[in-house]
Design an enzyme around this catalytic site. Structure first.
Site, PDB file in Angstrom:
ATOM      1  N   THR A   1       0.883  -1.034   0.017  1.00  0.00           N
ATOM      2  CA  THR A   1       0.042  -0.013   0.004  1.00  0.00           C
ATOM      3  C   THR A   1       0.907   1.123  -0.175  1.00  0.00           C
ATOM      4  O   THR A   1       0.314   2.341  -0.470  1.00  0.00           O
ATOM      5  CB  THR A   1      -0.915  -0.131   1.364  1.00  0.00           C
ATOM      6  OG1 THR A   1       0.035  -0.132   2.395  1.00  0.00           O
ATOM      7  CG2 THR A   1      -1.866  -1.025   1.271  1.00  0.00           C
TER       8      THR A   1
ATOM      9  N   GLU B   1      17.904   4.054  -1.491  1.00  0.00           N
ATOM     10  CA  GLU B   1      17.272   2.778  -1.802  1.00  0.00           C
ATOM     11  C   GLU B   1      17.105   2.769  -3.301  1.00  0.00           C
ATOM     12  O   GLU B   1      17.238   1.633  -4.077  1.00  0.00           O
ATOM     13  CB  GLU B   1      16.354   2.213  -1.079  1.00  0.00           C
ATOM     14  CG  GLU B   1      15.849   1.069  -1.347  1.00  0.00           C
ATOM     15  CD  GLU B   1      15.590   0.089  -0.087  1.00  0.00           C
ATOM     16  OE1 GLU B   1      16.194   0.156   0.944  1.00  0.00           O
ATOM     17  OE2 GLU B   1      14.914  -1.119  -0.387  1.00  0.00           O
TER      18      GLU B   1
ATOM     19  N   ASP C   1       9.434   0.813   5.118  1.00  0.00           N
ATOM     20  CA  ASP C   1      10.700   0.143   5.782  1.00  0.00           C
ATOM     21  C   ASP C   1      11.475   1.221   6.618  1.00  0.00           C
ATOM     22  O   ASP C   1      11.927   0.985   7.845  1.00  0.00           O
ATOM     23  CB  ASP C   1      11.492  -0.856   5.120  1.00  0.00           C
ATOM     24  CG  ASP C   1      10.676  -1.767   4.172  1.00  0.00           C
ATOM     25  OD1 ASP C   1       9.435  -1.950   4.575  1.00  0.00           O
ATOM     26  OD2 ASP C   1      11.080  -2.207   3.194  1.00  0.00           O
TER      27      ASP C   1
END
Ligand code: GLA
Length: 422
Positions: free
Chosen positions: A49, A195, A207
């Site tokens: 999501t 990332e 995360d």
């Protein structure tokens, strides 16, 4: 069948390991390093999501990545890196000026990428001095299982982010006993850029926020539309419960094409519907109308788009229901939402796998209140909410089921909601 457990290191243990590994690499002369650390995460509910502007509900693991780091002499932008997990490998050495998208790979991309991202225009609040982020020597060690879908990469990024925040005197993370959420949101944003742009994994940001912005004893309700958070009390032990994490050992990777393909399908569907994100689809009627529009497309991919969108929209609603139950003190009633989340990820989003399905089904039949895969999927970990006295029997049942199926033995850990990076 006995279960194999992966304990979390204590803070002292992690720090001692990182300092010993640092001394082994760099000797004991010169400026002494300091140790920072950051946790991996499990997501309670709200999967796939985040990149759709939706809601998710992660907690920080007690398992953390530790970095022993000292700044390079003033004016130097040389970074020297080593990992205690790769004792045979040489030091990685690089000028920060040479770091950028496409210039680094492997685990060092997560470290160098954070330094790069913090130095980009606009990354820091006005008045902060990005040039204060210079070179450094660092050695990392970690008890976050690698490749288990428990965000070992975000833990590495976040540990480096708080280390650089401190050594460059940016003051974003705030004191350990009074974390600065707004500052941490900026650090999380830099970790996401590292990332996405330097490591090349098109992940959504949950995360990094979990690792930096979670709180012990709480679940983090993260609204990915505006980046706002709410700390939701989640005291499992007080309710006689435990969260069992099952690392299926089925290989998991987010840099391959499957994760990116899901993300592209969602973004294409939102555009087709004239929406900024799938978050803008509301209620049963709104979902039915959106699915009808997508189905009417006639394209070969229409059926896939329908199922992906159905997962995302129903999953966001499940997060809302889950949080409403927690707010009402009804944590014992969240199990069916976890089960429904797993079914949706398996059938509509198609990111589960045989090992995850077996772990989830066995946990449930052994008495778990609810169970689901957690994280990106395609392998990695599942979670089961269990009565505290059922932890061992549920883990043993899963280990036995894997053994009977001829699968690699899974490993287990317990995850009370733990502290963020610091
Ligand atoms: C991975 C990504 C996250 C998120 C999850 C799925 O963990 O890194 O951004 O998309 O998958 O919820």
């Amino acid at each position: 069948m006995s279960a194999r457990w992966i304990p979390a290191w204590t803070g002292d243990e992690g720090a001692a390991r990182a300092l010993a590994a640092f001394a082994a690499r760099f000797g004991t002369d010169g400026v002494a390093p300091t140790v920072w650390s950051a946790p991996g995460r499990v997501n309670l509910i709200g999967e796939h999501t985040d990149y759709n502007g939706g809601l998710c509900l992660p907690i920080a693991l007690p398992h953390r990545t530790y970095v022993a780091l000292r700044p390079a002499p003033a004016g130097s932008d040389v970074v020297r890196l080593a990992s205690a997990q790769e004792p045979g490998a040489g030091l990685v050495e690089m000028h920060l000026a040479d770091v950028g998208p496409g210039t680094v790979d492997g685990w060092t991309a997560y470290v160098l990428g954070v330094a790069w991202a913090l130095r980009q225009p606009g990354a820091l609040p006005t008045g902060s001095d990005a040039s204060a982020i210079g070179g450094f020597d660092a050695v990392v060690d970690s008890c976050v299982p690698y490749g288990a879908g428990l965000s070992s990469s975000a833990a590495l990024e976040a540990s480096v982010a708080v280390a650089l925040d401190a050594t460059a005197h940016l003051g974003l993370a705030g004191p350990a006993d009074d974390p600065d959420d707004a500052g941490r949101a900026l650090l999380a944003a830099a970790c996401v850029r590292a990332e996405n742009e330097v490591a090349g994994a098109p992940t959504g940001g949950m995360d990094q926020s979990a690792s930096l912005r979670a709180r012990a004893g709480h679940a983090l309700l993260l609204d990915c539309l505006d980046g706002s958070v709410r700390q939701v009390p989640f005291d499992l032990a007080a309710d006689g419960l435990a969260l069992l994490v099952i690392d299926t050992r089925a290989e998991h990777a987010l840099v391959d094409g499957q994760y990116a393909a899901r993300r592209t399908t969602c973004e294409t569907a939102a555009a087709r519907l004239g929406l900024g994100t799938l978050r803008e689809i509301h209620g049963t009627d709104g979902l039915a109308a959106a699915l009808a529009t997508l189905a009417a497309d006639g394209a070969a991919e229409a059926d896939i788009a329908v199922r992906r969108v159905r997962h995302v929209v129903t999953e966001i609603a499940r997060v809302e229901e889950f949080v409403a139950l927690l707010d009402a003190g009804k944590v014992h009633e969240v199990g069916p939402l976890m089960d429904a989340s797993h079914a949706s990820l398996r059938d509509d989003y198609e990111v589960s796998c045989r090992e995850l399905d077996l772990a989830v089904a066995t946990a449930r039949s052994a008495g778990a209140l609810g169970a689901r895969m957690t994280g990106g999927g395609f392998g990695g970990s599942a979670i089961a909410l269990v009565e505290a006295d059922a932890v061992e029997p549920v883990a043993a049942a899963i280990a036995a089921a894997f053994d009977s199926a001829g699968l690699t033995a899974p490993t287990f850990l317990l995850s009370p909601p733990s502290a963020p990076a610091g």
